[in-house]
Write an enzyme that holds these catalytic residues in place. Structure first.
Site, PDB file in Angstrom:
ATOM      1  N   CYS A  17       0.846  -1.294  -0.065  1.00 56.68           N
ATOM      2  CA  CYS A  17       0.053  -0.141   0.054  1.00 56.68           C
ATOM      3  C   CYS A  17       0.677   1.304  -0.003  1.00 56.68           C
ATOM      4  O   CYS A  17       0.715   1.973  -0.729  1.00 56.68           O
ATOM      5  CB  CYS A  17      -0.847  -0.002   1.154  1.00 56.68           C
ATOM      6  SG  CYS A  17      -2.174  -1.386   1.174  1.00 56.68           S
TER       7      CYS A  17
HETATM    8  N1  LIG Z   1      -3.075  -5.932   1.882  1.00 60.22           N
HETATM    9  C1  LIG Z   1      -3.562  -4.778   2.700  1.00 60.22           C
HETATM   10  O1  LIG Z   1      -3.091  -4.709   3.740  1.00 60.22           O
HETATM   11  C2  LIG Z   1      -4.705  -3.606   2.008  1.00 60.22           C
HETATM   12  C3  LIG Z   1      -5.178  -2.795   2.804  1.00 60.22           C
HETATM   13  C4  LIG Z   1      -5.822  -1.798   2.295  1.00 60.22           C
HETATM   14  C5  LIG Z   1      -6.201  -1.916   1.172  1.00 60.22           C
HETATM   15  N2  LIG Z   1      -5.548  -2.890   0.185  1.00 60.22           N
HETATM   16  C6  LIG Z   1      -5.814  -2.872  -1.222  1.00 60.22           C
HETATM   17  O2  LIG Z   1      -6.944  -3.919  -1.547  1.00 60.22           O
HETATM   18  C7  LIG Z   1      -6.825  -4.478  -3.041  1.00 60.22           C
HETATM   19  C8  LIG Z   1      -6.514  -5.968  -2.728  1.00 60.22           C
HETATM   20  O3  LIG Z   1      -5.220  -6.111  -1.922  1.00 60.22           O
HETATM   21  P1  LIG Z   1      -4.796  -7.517  -1.214  1.00 60.22           P
HETATM   22  O4  LIG Z   1      -3.669  -7.182  -0.485  1.00 60.22           O
HETATM   23  O5  LIG Z   1      -6.017  -8.205  -0.720  1.00 60.22           O
HETATM   24  O6  LIG Z   1      -4.220  -8.190  -2.542  1.00 60.22           O
HETATM   25  P2  LIG Z   1      -3.799  -9.773  -2.988  1.00 60.22           P
HETATM   26  O7  LIG Z   1      -3.023 -10.012  -3.794  1.00 60.22           O
HETATM   27  O8  LIG Z   1      -3.506 -10.528  -1.412  1.00 60.22           O
HETATM   28  O9  LIG Z   1      -5.235 -10.343  -3.042  1.00 60.22           O
HETATM   29  C9  LIG Z   1      -5.853 -10.345  -4.442  1.00 60.22           C
HETATM   30  C10 LIG Z   1      -6.457 -11.367  -4.839  1.00 60.22           C
HETATM   31  O10 LIG Z   1      -7.176 -11.181  -6.068  1.00 60.22           O
HETATM   32  C11 LIG Z   1      -7.177 -12.181  -6.798  1.00 60.22           C
HETATM   33  N3  LIG Z   1      -7.319 -11.870  -8.311  1.00 60.22           N
HETATM   34  C12 LIG Z   1      -6.330 -11.171  -9.017  1.00 60.22           C
HETATM   35  N4  LIG Z   1      -7.193 -10.869 -10.019  1.00 60.22           N
HETATM   36  C13 LIG Z   1      -8.459 -11.143 -10.121  1.00 60.22           C
HETATM   37  C14 LIG Z   1      -9.654 -11.089 -11.088  1.00 60.22           C
HETATM   38  N5  LIG Z   1      -9.498 -10.540 -12.097  1.00 60.22           N
HETATM   39  N6  LIG Z   1     -10.646 -11.645 -10.319  1.00 60.22           N
HETATM   40  C15 LIG Z   1     -10.628 -12.224  -9.208  1.00 60.22           C
HETATM   41  N7  LIG Z   1      -9.641 -12.511  -8.543  1.00 60.22           N
HETATM   42  C16 LIG Z   1      -8.633 -11.800  -8.728  1.00 60.22           C
HETATM   43  C17 LIG Z   1      -5.686 -12.649  -6.721  1.00 60.22           C
HETATM   44  O11 LIG Z   1      -5.483 -14.068  -7.007  1.00 60.22           O
HETATM   45  C18 LIG Z   1      -5.656 -12.462  -5.052  1.00 60.22           C
HETATM   46  O12 LIG Z   1      -6.159 -13.673  -4.489  1.00 60.22           O
HETATM   47  C19 LIG Z   1      -5.669  -3.523  -3.344  1.00 60.22           C
HETATM   48  O13 LIG Z   1      -6.281  -2.516  -4.166  1.00 60.22           O
HETATM   49  C20 LIG Z   1      -4.838  -3.080  -2.363  1.00 60.22           C
HETATM   50  O14 LIG Z   1      -4.295  -1.892  -2.484  1.00 60.22           O
HETATM   51  C21 LIG Z   1      -4.731  -3.548   0.526  1.00 60.22           C
END
Ligand SMILES: NC(=O)c1ccc[n+]([C@@H]2O[C@H](COP(=O)([O-])OP(=O)(O)OC[C@H]3O[C@@H](n4cnc5c(N)ncnc54)[C@H](O)[C@@H]3O)[C@@H](O)[C@H]2O)c1
Length: 449
Positions: free
Chosen positions: A284
């Protein structure tokens, strides 16, 4: 946001959906079952809602059906309970999107190689939703993004379905505030900001989250909600850059920045403590601020604080490696051919996530200067090759033993995980480069960096 009341054409669909949500009779679809999507899905299940998770990764679907969590900080017991109670199911069949009433999207939003928003995942997910969009569905984007994503990019695609916003379907943005590894907060107890593209969407989204989250904070629009998230992360990026700059300046003055910050934090108002480190990490803070930088260009504006914070934070790995090299030099040793143990490769303490970790630039710099580097991290059994650091070979965790420590010319503390035996390291290491302020008392073999 438009008018606060549903229009005459809208009530049936709106009222029906609101009623369904309030009686917990909705099925929530969560697209993207990663660090954000999985805990969110479980939180809804634990509030007696049915959840259908979607992910392109078939392994995640398999793990969930077998009642296994694939994230270290999420207990498998929670998954088992949700599956056993038939509240949680997962699939990679996107045709099943038609089954859900609410679609929450939590797919990745990284940066491209040119450090611009990479919207591929949001776009492809929106396309999948558009193909199956039906009357009475609410779509909520949770992926962190620039203001305007929901009501420009996502809305324009969904409208191609021929359905009408606010009458047939609803659309909102709600930022995620997950803090993996933080024992004081869980998804249900972190206040949730939500903003609809129109008023009806805002109200419905608020109702959905109120089923599972203790406090929901409605804001005027989806773009306001998008701006809230970026503001929070820019605030962190800028403040971390500030303490990193202070670290360099105070070090030159022979002042311990960690002692300064601890003492400053005793002020009961007007000061918030941030900690210096070897560089920014995680999915992030190093990324999200540049979503605003990119969008601001459309308005002919620059984001100088963000750029400056980025510049300072990216120089930190080099600063730390320079300190290491100078410390070896002072001992009559070269960094070339020196054995260096990198302690901690996760981007922050007590998590298993090495995405965007400063460990990568540290490894890269140390290798380029000829050091032999191995690592210890109790949370990361192996360090995979990544797209951005493809020239670094995959590595395995080494168990922390007195013998391993004694073989090193230097131990570089990059992540201050709890549960690591720092006394053992101090006892056996010839030289420790401490970039996290682990050792507060001066010690002959410790150099703060
Ligand atoms: N990790 C954190 O602490 C955090 C905190 C706040 C916000 N975010 C935001 O949340 C969002 C997700 O982050 P995350 O950390 O969960 O990512 P992540 O990589 O852990 O998870 C994303 C998931 O989406 C799946 N994916 C990818 N393309 C896809 C598609 N087309 N259809 C369905 N599934 C798909 C992936 O396989 C994965 O399991 C991002 O925008 C991130 O910036 C993350």
């Amino acid at each position: 946001m438009t008018d606060a009341k549903p229009t005459a054409a809208r009530p049936t669909v709106f009222d029906e959906l609101l009623q369904k949500i309030q009686s917990r009779d909705v099925c929530v679809g969560v697209v993207g079952l990663g660090y954000v999507g999985l805990p969110l899905a479980l939180t809804f299940c634990e509030s007696r809602l049915a959840v259908l998770g979607f992910d392109v990764d078939p392994k995640k679907v398999e793990h969930l059906h077998a009642g296994r969590s694939y994230l270290e900080h999420i207990d498998s017991g929670r998954v088992q309970t949700a599956v056993a109670e038939k509240r949680l199911a997962a699939t990679n069949d996107f045709d099943r999107l038609a089954e859900v009433d609410v679609v929450i999207v939590a797919v990745p939003t990284p940066l491209t190689r040119h450090r611009e928003p990479d919207m591929r995942f949001v776009e492809s997910t929106t396309l999948e939703i558009k193909k199956r969009l039906r009357r009475g569905q609410l779509v909520i984007l949770e992926s962190t993004t620039y203001p305007g994503t929901t009501d420009e990019l996502v809305l324009s695609q969904l409208l191609e379905s021929g359905l009408k916003l606010g009458e047939d379907f609803f659309l909102a943005f709600s930022p995620e505030r997950e803090d993996p590894g933080n024992p004081n907060f869980e998804t249900a107890s972190i206040p949730k900001v939500v903003g609809g593209v129109d008023a009806a969407s805002g109200r419905l989204s608020q109702a959905v989250y109120e089923c599972a989250i203790q406090r929901v904070v409605p804001v005027a629009s989806a773009r306001t909600a998008e701006a809230v998230k970026l503001t929070e992360n820019i605030f962190r990026a800028v403040n971390i850059a500030l303490v990193n700059e202070l670290k360099v300046v105070f070090d030159a003055m022979d002042i311990d920045v960690w002692e300064v910050l601890d003492a400053a934090a005793t002020k009961p108002f007007g000061f918030m403590k941030f900690s210096p480190g070897p560089g920014l990490g995680g999915h992030c803070i190093p990324i999200d601020p540049f979503y605003l930088t990119w969008k601001a260009r459309e308005y002919g504006l620059s984001t100088r604080f963000i750029e400056l914070a980025g510049e300072i934070n990216v120089t930190m790995p080099r600063y730390v490696v320079d300190k290491l090299q100078a410390a070896l030099n002072a001992r009559g040793q070269a960094l070339k051919n020196a054995n260096v143990l990198l302690l901690g490769v996760a981007y922050k303490k007590n998590v298993d996530d090495s995405r965007e970790s400063p460990a990568f630039p540290l490894l890269d710099l140390l290798r380029k200067r000829g050091a032999n580097v191995e690592y210890h991290d109790p949370h990361v059994p192996s360090l995979p090759q990544t797209r951005a650091w493809s020239h670094l070979r995959p590595m395995q965790n080494h168990e922390l033993t007195p013998a391993l420590i004694q073989q090193q010319d230097a131990v570089l503390i990059a992540t201050d995980h709890d549960g690591v035996d720092y006394d053992l390291i101090r006892e056996h290491a010839r030289l420790i480069i401490d970039s996290r302020g682990v050792y507060r008392k001066p010690s002959a073999n410790v150099v703060k960096a």
